[in-house]
Design a protein around this motif. Sequence first.
Motif, short mmCIF file in Angstrom:
data_model
loop_
_atom_site.label_atom_id
_atom_site.label_comp_id
_atom_site.label_asym_id
_atom_site.label_seq_id
_atom_site.Cartn_x
_atom_site.Cartn_y
_atom_site.Cartn_z
N CYS A 42 0.85 -1.19 0.00
CA CYS A 42 0.00 0.00 0.00
C CYS A 42 0.88 1.24 0.00
O CYS A 42 2.06 1.18 0.33
CB CYS A 42 -0.91 0.01 1.23
SG CYS A 42 -2.17 -1.26 1.20
N GLU A 65 -2.18 4.49 6.47
CA GLU A 65 -3.61 4.75 6.47
C GLU A 65 -4.33 3.86 5.45
O GLU A 65 -5.43 3.37 5.71
CB GLU A 65 -3.90 6.23 6.20
CG GLU A 65 -3.42 7.17 7.29
CD GLU A 65 -1.90 7.43 7.27
OE1 GLU A 65 -1.35 7.82 8.32
OE2 GLU A 65 -1.26 7.22 6.21
N GLU A 66 -3.70 3.68 4.29
CA GLU A 66 -4.30 2.82 3.27
C GLU A 66 -4.38 1.37 3.76
O GLU A 66 -5.35 0.66 3.49
CB GLU A 66 -3.51 2.90 1.97
CG GLU A 66 -4.17 2.13 0.83
CD GLU A 66 -3.40 2.22 -0.49
OE1 GLU A 66 -3.82 1.54 -1.44
OE2 GLU A 66 -2.36 2.92 -0.56
N ASP A 80 -4.74 0.38 6.93
CA ASP A 80 -5.84 0.33 7.88
C ASP A 80 -7.20 0.41 7.17
O ASP A 80 -8.14 -0.29 7.54
CB ASP A 80 -5.72 1.46 8.91
CG ASP A 80 -4.57 1.25 9.87
OD1 ASP A 80 -4.14 0.09 10.06
OD2 ASP A 80 -4.08 2.26 10.43
N GLU A 81 -7.29 1.26 6.16
CA GLU A 81 -8.54 1.43 5.44
C GLU A 81 -8.94 0.15 4.70
O GLU A 81 -10.10 -0.27 4.76
CB GLU A 81 -8.39 2.59 4.44
CG GLU A 81 -9.63 2.88 3.64
CD GLU A 81 -9.40 4.03 2.66
OE1 GLU A 81 -9.58 3.80 1.45
OE2 GLU A 81 -9.03 5.12 3.12
N ALA A 89 -10.03 -2.50 7.19
CA ALA A 89 -11.34 -2.13 7.76
C ALA A 89 -12.45 -2.47 6.77
O ALA A 89 -13.50 -3.00 7.16
CB ALA A 89 -11.37 -0.64 8.12
N ARG A 90 -12.24 -2.18 5.49
CA ARG A 90 -13.25 -2.52 4.47
C ARG A 90 -13.43 -4.03 4.37
O ARG A 90 -14.55 -4.52 4.23
CB ARG A 90 -12.87 -1.94 3.10
CG ARG A 90 -13.07 -0.44 3.02
CD ARG A 90 -13.05 0.09 1.60
NE ARG A 90 -11.95 -0.39 0.81
CZ ARG A 90 -10.99 0.36 0.29
NH1 ARG A 90 -10.99 1.65 0.49
NH2 ARG A 90 -10.03 -0.17 -0.43
#
Length: 138
Positions: free
Chosen positions: A82, A86-87, A89-90, A93-94
Motif C-alpha cells: 500500500c 492509512e491505506e 488500515d482502510e 477495515a473494508r
Amino acid sequence: MTNKSIFVNLPVKDLPRSRAFFSNLGYAFNEQFSDETGACLVISESIYAMLLTHEKFQGFMPKGNSLVDAKKSTEVLIALSCESREEVDELVARALSAGGSTFNEPQEHGFMYGRDFQDLDGHVWEVFWMDPGFVNKA
C-alpha cells in the motif's frame, strides 16, 4: 527471464459472494476473463487473482489431488503493498466490514507496517506499507 504478470488462482465456494466481497474492497473485475465459473480480480495492471469455483479449480489439478480448506490450513499468504499506513488500515477495515476476518495481530517494524485479513474462503491477504526511504537505502 522476464515475467510480465502474475495470476494467482484461488478456489472460492460462492463466486457471486466473493465478487461482492472484493468489490466492497474497491477492486474491479476484468469481465473478458470472467464467467459463472471464475472471475478475474484486478489487483493492479500486472497482478490478478482468478477466483474460481471449486469445480473449475479442481479441473486444473491432477486426479486424486484435493483442495485445502483455507479456513483450517494456511495454503498461501498473499502480500499486497500500500502507499501508506492509512491505506493499510482502510483496506483491512473494508475487508472486515465486508465479512472478512482478522488473521494475525498488526505488525509494526518501524520501517514497515502490516495487517492482514482472511477473505470469505479463508485465504490470507497481508496488507503492508514500507517506508520508501528505507527501501532506497537497502
